[in-house]
Write an enzyme that holds these catalytic residues in place. Sequence first.
Site, PDB file in Angstrom:
ATOM      1  N   ARG A   1       0.843  -1.210   0.000  1.00 16.88           N
ATOM      2  CA  ARG A   1       0.000   0.000   0.000  1.00 16.88           C
ATOM      3  C   ARG A   1       0.875   1.255   0.000  1.00 16.88           C
ATOM      4  O   ARG A   1       0.586   2.238  -0.657  1.00 16.88           O
ATOM      5  CB  ARG A   1      -0.948   0.012   1.205  1.00 16.88           C
ATOM      6  CG  ARG A   1      -1.618   1.369   1.389  1.00 16.88           C
ATOM      7  CD  ARG A   1      -2.948   1.350   2.113  1.00 16.88           C
ATOM      8  NE  ARG A   1      -3.017   0.501   3.271  1.00 16.88           N
ATOM      9  CZ  ARG A   1      -2.427   0.769   4.455  1.00 16.88           C
ATOM     10  NH1 ARG A   1      -1.704   1.851   4.618  1.00 16.88           N
ATOM     11  NH2 ARG A   1      -2.559  -0.075   5.450  1.00 16.88           N
TER      12      ARG A   1
ATOM     13  N   TYR B   1     -15.650  16.500 -17.751  1.00 15.85           N
ATOM     14  CA  TYR B   1     -15.880  15.059 -17.841  1.00 15.85           C
ATOM     15  C   TYR B   1     -16.977  14.669 -16.840  1.00 15.85           C
ATOM     16  O   TYR B   1     -16.961  15.127 -15.694  1.00 15.85           O
ATOM     17  CB  TYR B   1     -14.570  14.330 -17.547  1.00 15.85           C
ATOM     18  CG  TYR B   1     -14.720  12.840 -17.435  1.00 15.85           C
ATOM     19  CD1 TYR B   1     -15.001  12.066 -18.561  1.00 15.85           C
ATOM     20  CD2 TYR B   1     -14.605  12.193 -16.212  1.00 15.85           C
ATOM     21  CE1 TYR B   1     -15.157  10.705 -18.466  1.00 15.85           C
ATOM     22  CE2 TYR B   1     -14.750  10.822 -16.108  1.00 15.85           C
ATOM     23  CZ  TYR B   1     -15.033  10.083 -17.244  1.00 15.85           C
ATOM     24  OH  TYR B   1     -15.182   8.732 -17.138  1.00 15.85           O
TER      25      TYR B   1
ATOM     26  N   ASP C   1      -6.558  18.243 -16.074  1.00 15.21           N
ATOM     27  CA  ASP C   1      -6.873  16.876 -16.486  1.00 15.21           C
ATOM     28  C   ASP C   1      -6.406  16.742 -17.943  1.00 15.21           C
ATOM     29  O   ASP C   1      -7.006  17.306 -18.852  1.00 15.21           O
ATOM     30  CB  ASP C   1      -8.389  16.653 -16.369  1.00 15.21           C
ATOM     31  CG  ASP C   1      -8.822  15.268 -16.848  1.00 15.21           C
ATOM     32  OD1 ASP C   1      -8.076  14.633 -17.613  1.00 15.21           O
ATOM     33  OD2 ASP C   1      -9.925  14.840 -16.471  1.00 15.21           O
TER      34      ASP C   1
ATOM     35  N   LYS D   1      -7.090   5.398 -20.544  1.00 14.96           N
ATOM     36  CA  LYS D   1      -7.303   5.855 -21.919  1.00 14.96           C
ATOM     37  C   LYS D   1      -6.024   5.652 -22.757  1.00 14.96           C
ATOM     38  O   LYS D   1      -5.618   4.536 -22.959  1.00 14.96           O
ATOM     39  CB  LYS D   1      -7.766   7.302 -21.907  1.00 14.96           C
ATOM     40  CG  LYS D   1      -8.890   7.603 -20.900  1.00 14.96           C
ATOM     41  CD  LYS D   1     -10.218   6.982 -21.291  1.00 14.96           C
ATOM     42  CE  LYS D   1     -11.251   7.038 -20.171  1.00 14.96           C
ATOM     43  NZ  LYS D   1     -11.598   8.356 -19.695  1.00 14.96           N
TER      44      LYS D   1
HETATM   45  C1  LIG Z   1     -11.983   8.733 -18.389  1.00 14.68           C
HETATM   46  C2  LIG Z   1     -11.691  10.097 -17.908  1.00 14.68           C
HETATM   47  C3  LIG Z   1     -11.497  10.355 -16.560  1.00 14.68           C
HETATM   48  C4  LIG Z   1     -11.661   9.289 -15.493  1.00 14.68           C
HETATM   49  O1  LIG Z   1     -10.756   8.258 -15.597  1.00 14.68           O
HETATM   50  P1  LIG Z   1     -11.101   6.757 -15.109  1.00 14.68           P
HETATM   51  O2  LIG Z   1      -9.813   6.054 -15.288  1.00 14.68           O
HETATM   52  O3  LIG Z   1     -12.209   6.278 -15.965  1.00 14.68           O
HETATM   53  O4  LIG Z   1     -11.506   6.870 -13.683  1.00 14.68           O
HETATM   54  C5  LIG Z   1     -11.201  11.643 -16.187  1.00 14.68           C
HETATM   55  N1  LIG Z   1     -11.113  12.643 -17.082  1.00 14.68           N
HETATM   56  C6  LIG Z   1     -11.292  12.427 -18.387  1.00 14.68           C
HETATM   57  C7  LIG Z   1     -11.167  13.563 -19.342  1.00 14.68           C
HETATM   58  C8  LIG Z   1     -11.601  11.159 -18.843  1.00 14.68           C
HETATM   59  O5  LIG Z   1     -11.808  10.967 -20.136  1.00 14.68           O
END
Ligand SMILES: *Cc1c(COP(=O)(O)O)cnc(C)c1O
Length: 431
Positions: free
Chosen positions: A92, A144, A218, A243
Amino acid sequence: MSRDIPLNTVPCLRRKAAAFQQLVMSQNQNDNGAPPSPAPSSPRSFPQYAVDTEIVTTEGNDQYRSSSVPIYQTATFKQESLSNMGEYDYTRSGNPTRSHLERHLAKIMHAGRALAVSSGMTALDVIARLLQPGEEVIAGDDLYGGSNRLLKYLRVNQGIIVHHIDTTDVDAVKKTVNSKTRMVLLESPTNPLIKICDIEAVATATHEAVPECLVVVDNTMMSPMNMRPLDLGADITYESGTKFLCGHHDLMAGVLAVKDLVLGERLFQVINASGCGLSPFDSWLLLRGIKTLAVRFEKQQNNAERIAAFLKSHNFEVYYPGLESHPGYNVHTKQSLGPGAVLSFRTHDLPLSERIVESTKLWGISVSFGCVNSLISLPCKMSHASIDPKERAERDFPEDLIRLCVGIENPQDLIDDLLAAMVKAGVEMKK
Ligand SMILES: *Cc1c(COP(=O)(O)O)cnc(C)c1O
């Protein structure tokens, strides 16, 4: 396109690189004197090569010189003695496979420290735990869906005040920032409306008004292939590893990165306390995905450019920052090396949009993006369904908007499949 130029051949970036390397070296001297990691790891240093070289170049000190980083699938680590404790004790808190991933990410994200957690939303959750009740957050109005949901939770349950504004308008941000603002959360391009925000201008204006306010970006839509928000003045950048970084839709992960090691340590404390660090196996899988990021991303982006041109030639209203007609084209080109692989377009007819989405064969109907396979979606019914219809209407969210997340298939096959779906759905196509 300038995206292949090694970063250290551009004079202003070279200066930034030298200054940053010095900063990291001076901060490293303050490390707590722990013994060097017994595990393979990329040394934490400023990248020397272009990003496509850096992502496949890892250095390690594994005793067998393994080419792939071993998976340390263990929860605990035995200590030599009570007086001689090793670098790791409990997964952890730390694990060599995760450390390797984090150092590799720090290098490609131009960070002093990177941290890997269980999902992109976890990354935002970790950052949000730096906030206290009564403090204010400024966030975009095309955020998002999951981020929107988390901010709403904080507003309702944790006493955080959230302002959703148009962050593409620097003056709107300046007007909203006040002495209680502790976080400005940006996405550029936004998803799915592909709005562009001037990260450097917002970061400068925010820090001038409230120096301790964290500017958080982000960067999921661009990935480190196209943009490094820390170089644009952001304090924290995070992205969903689910992604582009992973690229195969077979893993969930999130990554956070900072230049300031003190801030990095605060974030690490949250991760350690809550236990959301990425597991050894997923860390290994993410490292494996990252090695092909450049080839995947380039192909996806090239495909997306062709598809955007195809849609435009058929007079659709296309949202893509690679088109000169996009209102954010200049700002995007200034801060990013390419337009990315996500685009959207309108039909101005919701049932028609639904029929198009349901008529494609090659394009999978799915949320998410960044995968090797191409995906199509109707955001108002899928990724953005968690935003209530009234709120979507207030924000002028076009319900007929179709989003395309372009994969690595042959571009002509993708175009032919879209064309066939449009004809089947009843679109009158220009000959
Ligand atoms: C998918 C996504 C997230 C969240 O990510 P997860 O791995 O699905 O929790 C945050 N911001 C954007 C722009 C995303 O496309």
